[in-house]
Design a protein around this motif. Structure first.
Motif, short mmCIF file in Angstrom:
data_model
loop_
_atom_site.label_atom_id
_atom_site.label_comp_id
_atom_site.label_asym_id
_atom_site.label_seq_id
_atom_site.Cartn_x
_atom_site.Cartn_y
_atom_site.Cartn_z
N GLU A 1 110.65 52.62 104.68
CA GLU A 1 112.19 52.52 104.99
C GLU A 1 112.22 53.22 106.09
O GLU A 1 113.50 53.07 106.91
CB GLU A 1 112.82 53.08 103.65
N ILE A 2 111.64 54.16 106.46
CA ILE A 2 111.84 54.73 107.70
C ILE A 2 111.58 54.04 109.10
O ILE A 2 112.57 53.97 109.99
CB ILE A 2 110.86 56.14 107.97
N LEU A 3 110.50 53.34 109.27
CA LEU A 3 109.92 52.56 110.23
C LEU A 3 110.47 51.24 110.32
O LEU A 3 110.62 50.51 111.31
CB LEU A 3 108.59 52.61 110.53
N LYS A 4 110.56 50.54 108.81
CA LYS A 4 110.73 49.23 108.88
C LYS A 4 110.08 48.15 109.89
O LYS A 4 110.62 47.25 110.35
CB LYS A 4 112.39 48.94 109.26
N ASP A 5 108.82 48.60 109.71
CA ASP A 5 107.78 47.86 110.49
C ASP A 5 107.33 46.78 109.54
O ASP A 5 106.10 46.88 108.79
CB ASP A 5 106.63 48.50 111.13
N ILE A 6 107.81 45.50 109.53
CA ILE A 6 107.45 44.77 108.66
C ILE A 6 107.58 43.27 109.27
O ILE A 6 108.16 42.93 110.27
CB ILE A 6 108.40 44.73 107.42
N SER A 7 106.86 42.36 108.58
CA SER A 7 106.73 40.83 108.98
C SER A 7 107.17 40.00 107.73
O SER A 7 106.83 40.39 106.53
CB SER A 7 105.69 40.31 109.86
N PHE A 8 107.63 38.76 108.01
CA PHE A 8 107.86 37.81 107.07
C PHE A 8 107.31 36.40 107.21
O PHE A 8 107.46 36.12 108.37
CB PHE A 8 109.41 37.64 106.63
N ARG A 9 106.77 35.71 106.27
CA ARG A 9 106.56 34.39 106.15
C ARG A 9 107.23 33.71 104.89
O ARG A 9 106.88 34.37 104.04
CB ARG A 9 105.02 34.26 106.41
N VAL A 10 107.43 32.50 105.13
CA VAL A 10 107.89 31.40 104.13
C VAL A 10 106.58 30.99 103.39
O VAL A 10 105.63 30.47 103.94
CB VAL A 10 108.79 30.39 104.51
N VAL B 1 107.24 35.91 101.79
CA VAL B 1 106.29 37.01 101.74
C VAL B 1 106.49 38.06 102.71
O VAL B 1 106.73 37.67 104.06
CB VAL B 1 104.81 36.49 101.55
N MET B 2 106.12 39.27 102.38
CA MET B 2 106.54 40.31 103.38
C MET B 2 105.15 41.28 103.52
O MET B 2 104.53 41.42 102.56
CB MET B 2 107.51 41.46 102.82
N PHE B 3 105.07 41.90 104.55
CA PHE B 3 103.75 42.51 105.20
C PHE B 3 104.24 43.71 105.99
O PHE B 3 105.00 43.44 107.07
CB PHE B 3 102.62 41.83 105.50
N GLY B 4 103.85 45.05 105.86
CA GLY B 4 104.18 45.97 106.77
C GLY B 4 103.45 47.47 106.43
O GLY B 4 102.60 47.45 105.49
N LEU B 5 103.94 48.42 107.07
CA LEU B 5 103.52 49.84 107.01
C LEU B 5 104.14 50.19 105.61
O LEU B 5 105.28 50.05 105.26
CB LEU B 5 103.80 50.82 108.09
N GLY B 6 103.28 50.75 104.89
CA GLY B 6 103.92 51.23 103.51
C GLY B 6 104.17 52.67 103.23
O GLY B 6 104.06 53.58 104.29
N GLY B 7 104.15 53.14 101.88
CA GLY B 7 104.48 54.46 101.54
C GLY B 7 105.60 54.94 101.99
O GLY B 7 106.64 54.30 101.96
N ILE B 8 105.83 56.05 102.48
CA ILE B 8 107.26 56.66 102.97
C ILE B 8 107.64 56.25 104.34
O ILE B 8 108.88 56.27 104.60
CB ILE B 8 107.07 58.28 103.12
#
Length: 222
Positions: A136-145, A126-133
């Motif tokens: 892809e620009i900031l790639k500020d995301i986190s993951f968990r299994v 599962v992924m969570f982060g800043l969305g919209g435009i």
């Protein structure tokens, strides 16, 4: 699930936005109120039922980049505007599957992304982060299994650099972290329960007041 079975029987590797959000809604994930239309009569019924302001989008499983193809019209406030937008979008669409999604316009300045990817080694992640435009620009995301516990989901939100966007800021309410956590947990469950789902991309999830709402979604099948 019948939506997935139907798509696979038709030889498709993606669900349309409308189908993707039907799947999310079946799992109690909050999505926009919307109706799929393919003629002016149905358009009129949809605008009356949902109410202005509206967003109109070209909708087909063949379309992944709607903005670049001129298939989105936002902040539509009258029957005249709706009809003009409908005709423009139908003209701009290619392929045999032509329909327009009539969608409530969700207001909110904060956009997030929630998703799922099926890793060859770890399975559904599962992924969570800043969305919209900014995805892809900031790639500020986190993951968990998957599967996720509530504490995992809450940790994911704190992991991103922009986590303060979820707090009460500039007159905006704090985001409902419990509701966001429930979406993250549920997305993991969808991946675990549906082996043919390869990816889920919910972008953006808009914080409307404090409530998260899935405004656009794409489900990719294997």
């Amino acid at each position: 699930m019948k939506l997935i079975e139907k798509a696979l029987e038709e030889g498709r590797s993606t669900l349309s936005e409308y189908e993707s959000k039907q799947l999310l809604a079946a799992y109690q994930i909050p999505v926009t109120r919307e109706m799929l239309v393919d003629d002016v009569k149905d358009l009129t019924e949809a605008t009356q039922e949902i109410g202005y302001p509206l967003v109109l989008k070209g909708c087909s499983y063949e379309i992944s980049h709607k903005t670049e193809k001129g298939l989105i019209r936002v902040d539509i406030r009258s029957d005249k505007e709706a009809r003009a937008a409908f005709e423009e979008i139908m003209t701009n669409m290619d392929g045999s599957e032509k329909a327009v999604l009539v969608q409530e316009m969700v207001k909110g300045k904060r956009e997030l992304v929630i998703g799922l990817t099926r890793d060859a080694q770890f399975g559904p992640c599962v992924m969570f982060g800043l969305g919209g435009i900014f995805t892809e620009i900031l790639k500020d995301i986190s993951f968990r299994v998957a599967p996720l516990e509530k504490r995992d989901a809450l940790e994911m939100m704190q992991d991103i650099k922009g986590h303060k966007i979820l707090e009460a800021v500039r007159g905006m309410e704090a985001a409902d972290l419990d509701a966001l956590a429930e979406i993250l947990i549920t997305v993991g469950r969808i991946g675990l329960e549906n082996e043919r789902i390869k990816e889920i991309d919910i972008n953006p999830v808009i914080i409307s007041g404090s409530r998260p709402v899935a405004v656009d979604a794409l489900v990719v099948l294997s």
